[in-house]
Design a protein around this motif. Structure first.
Motif, PDB file in Angstrom:
ATOM      1  N   ASN A 277       0.811  -1.207   0.000  1.00 53.81           N
ATOM      2  CA  ASN A 277       0.000   0.000   0.000  1.00 53.81           C
ATOM      3  C   ASN A 277       0.849   1.263   0.000  1.00 53.81           C
ATOM      4  OD1 ASN A 277      -2.462   1.340   0.012  1.00 53.81           O
ATOM      5  ND2 ASN A 277      -2.570   1.412   2.247  1.00 53.81           N
ATOM      6  N   SER A 278       1.887   1.274  -0.839  1.00 51.43           N
ATOM      7  CA  SER A 278       2.819   2.398  -0.853  1.00 51.43           C
ATOM      8  C   SER A 278       3.154   2.821  -2.272  1.00 51.43           C
ATOM      9  CB  SER A 278       4.141   2.021  -0.186  1.00 51.43           C
ATOM     10  OG  SER A 278       3.946   1.592   1.119  1.00 51.43           O
ATOM     11  N   VAL A 279       3.499   4.081  -2.405  1.00 52.45           N
ATOM     12  CA  VAL A 279       3.965   4.615  -3.670  1.00 52.45           C
ATOM     13  C   VAL A 279       5.313   5.284  -3.411  1.00 52.45           C
ATOM     14  CG1 VAL A 279       3.534   6.334  -5.471  1.00 52.45           C
ATOM     15  CG2 VAL A 279       1.631   4.995  -4.550  1.00 52.45           C
ATOM     16  N   GLN A 280       6.257   5.035  -4.321  1.00 54.59           N
ATOM     17  CA  GLN A 280       7.559   5.695  -4.192  1.00 54.59           C
ATOM     18  C   GLN A 280       7.681   6.799  -5.229  1.00 54.59           C
ATOM     19  OE1 GLN A 280      12.263   4.517  -3.896  1.00 54.59           O
ATOM     20  NE2 GLN A 280      11.003   3.359  -5.306  1.00 54.59           N
ATOM     21  N   GLU A 318       1.161   8.343   5.411  1.00 50.93           N
ATOM     22  CA  GLU A 318       2.438   8.444   6.109  1.00 50.93           C
ATOM     23  C   GLU A 318       3.514   8.631   5.051  1.00 50.93           C
ATOM     24  OE1 GLU A 318       3.379   5.130   8.834  1.00 50.93           O
ATOM     25  OE2 GLU A 318       5.409   5.208   8.006  1.00 50.93           O
ATOM     26  N   MET A 319       4.224   9.744   5.132  1.00 50.01           N
ATOM     27  CA  MET A 319       5.243  10.040   4.131  1.00 50.01           C
ATOM     28  C   MET A 319       6.628   9.899   4.766  1.00 50.01           C
ATOM     29  SD  MET A 319       5.879  13.541   1.903  1.00 50.01           S
ATOM     30  CE  MET A 319       4.182  13.655   1.362  1.00 50.01           C
ATOM     31  N   THR A 320       7.514   9.162   4.095  1.00 51.01           N
ATOM     32  CA  THR A 320       8.892   9.038   4.560  1.00 51.01           C
ATOM     33  C   THR A 320       9.797   9.655   3.509  1.00 51.01           C
ATOM     34  OG1 THR A 320       8.337   6.983   5.686  1.00 51.01           O
ATOM     35  CG2 THR A 320      10.674   7.415   5.305  1.00 51.01           C
ATOM     36  N   LEU A 321      10.566  10.647   3.907  1.00 49.10           N
ATOM     37  CA  LEU A 321      11.426  11.367   2.969  1.00 49.10           C
ATOM     38  C   LEU A 321      12.887  11.069   3.266  1.00 49.10           C
ATOM     39  CD1 LEU A 321       9.707  14.829   2.961  1.00 49.10           C
ATOM     40  CD2 LEU A 321      10.536  13.718   0.891  1.00 49.10           C
ATOM     41  N   PHE A 322      13.674  10.946   2.196  1.00 47.89           N
ATOM     42  CA  PHE A 322      15.111  10.749   2.322  1.00 47.89           C
ATOM     43  C   PHE A 322      15.800  12.054   1.918  1.00 47.89           C
ATOM     44  CE2 PHE A 322      13.102   6.673   1.765  1.00 47.89           C
ATOM     45  CZ  PHE A 322      13.748   5.875   2.694  1.00 47.89           C
ATOM     46  N   LYS A 330       2.905   6.021   2.206  1.00 51.44           N
ATOM     47  CA  LYS A 330       2.101   4.876   2.611  1.00 51.44           C
ATOM     48  C   LYS A 330       0.658   5.303   2.781  1.00 51.44           C
ATOM     49  CE  LYS A 330       3.276   1.352   5.695  1.00 51.44           C
ATOM     50  NZ  LYS A 330       4.001   0.820   6.853  1.00 51.44           N
ATOM     51  N   GLY A 331      -0.260   4.387   2.488  1.00 54.97           N
ATOM     52  CA  GLY A 331      -1.670   4.689   2.676  1.00 54.97           C
ATOM     53  C   GLY A 331      -2.399   4.862   1.364  1.00 54.97           C
TER      54      GLY A 331
END
Ligand code: ZN
Length: 348
Positions: A277-280, A318-322, A330-331
């Motif tokens: 359930n995620s997009v990159q 939910e966003m995870t940033l590098f 996510k979501g």
């Protein structure tokens, strides 16, 4: 982003490798070769963790660990290099792996690369690596590795595990079949993923043990001892199969026609689904100032960052940033939704 952990002291003159040196296939000479060896591990989830752990303990001198993801609680059932603290901190897997390895073998070099291996960076990320191990979870990256390896005549070892099933293949370009010889297209059965079929940690460790041993044979110069088959094993049903991979398939796109479509990166999107359930979102030219973004996002949700990742919760996302601007959102599996969230909160 890369973090290199150099050993701060030479390999201690202890008897760390004594039991391995006693093994006839390795010996003192083999152990010296391992100390000088360089191996790239692409993907450091379950299989990558197990491969890296085995080769690090065996004394392979330099391991380059490339992974795009961060540690989550659901990884801990099978990803042997991570612990609860890593998941609580959402540490990038490459960083967490390097830390854990240096705690049990400080005498080797771990090069941690928090990156998504893509056609645009594969030359740089795999530069100077005479052997490539597959710890990925997708055929797109495996075909990319295969194209690169066949084109440059660099051996690589394919490994995969899903459910209770494990499969592995040694690719020795110019001699054996390559991945595209055996699977001209992504095999249907393997479209199952850990998200849909679950996974047993024992299937992972089996395939990693077989592949790591093949890697050791290569590194000590026992190439003749390497398996020339596609080996598969189901640890639940005990079904086992081997098909010959001793020769390239005539007409193979990659090793026959040398048509490296994956290396050329044709049609490679900048936004991709990445399971669960995620997009990159791949952004390369957007270095992010976490402290500044943290302040800017605070009014819109919960935000937290360390040196390696920034996490932003904005229900139900939910966003995870590098630091290089790459994001995993996510979501949603809707790339348009992900793109618009990214544009709104990070920048368009
Ligand atoms: Zn081929």
């Amino acid at each position: 982003m890369a973090q290199e952990q150099r050993p701060d002291r030479a390999i201690p003159k202890d008897d760390r490798y004594s039991r391995q040196i006693l093994f006839r296939g390795i010996g003192a000479e083999g152990q010296r070769k391992l100390a000088d060896a360089r191996v790239a591990i692409v993907g450091c989830g379950a299989t990558g963790s197990a491969l890296a752990g085995l080769l690090a303990r065996a004394g392979v001198g330099t391991l380059r660990i490339i992974d795009r993801d961060y540690v989550e609680p659901s990884n801990l059932q099978r990803q042997s290099l991570f612990d609860e603290q890593d998941a609580a901190e959402s540490l990038p897997k490459a960083i967490a792996a390097a830390r854990k390895i240096s705690s049990f073998n400080s005498g080797i070099v771990i090069e941690a690369k928090v990156e998504d291996l893509v056609p645009g960076n594969i030359e740089v990320l795999l530069e100077g690596m005479p052997l490539i191990l597959d710890g990925t979870d997708n055929f797109e990256t495996r075909y990319l590795i295969n194209d690169y390896a066949v084109n440059r005549s660099i051996p690589w070892i394919y490994s995969a595990a899903v459910g209770s099933y494990a499969v592995t293949l040694n690719v020795l370009p110019g001699e054996t079949a390559c991945l595209a010889c055996i699977f001209p297209d992504s095999p249907r059965g393997m479209v199952e993923t850990c998200e849909t079929s679950g996974i047993l940690n024992s299937a992972v460790n089996l395939v990693a043990s077989v592949a790591a041993t093949e890697a050791l044979k290569f590194l000590v110069g026992s190439v003749a001892q390497m398996r020339r088959t596609l080996l598969s094993f189901d640890v639940w049903t005990n079904e086992r199969a081997e098909i010959s991979a001793a020769k390239p398939r005539p007409g193979c796109r990659a090793c026959g026609d040398r048509d490296f479509i994956h290396l050329a990166g044709e049609g490679r999107p900048h936004i991709t689904l990445c399971g669960r359930n995620s997009v990159q979102i791949h952004e390369r030219q957007r270095p992010i100032d976490f402290a500044e973004l943290d302040l800017r996002l605070k009014p819109h949700g919960t935000v937290r960052h360390n040196d390696f990742v920034l996490k932003f919760w904005h229900e139900p996302y939910e966003m995870t940033l590098f630091p290089d601007g790459r994001a995993i959102i996510k979501g949603t599996t809707d790339t348009a939704v992900a793109r618009s969230l990214y544009a709104r909160y990070v920048g368009s």
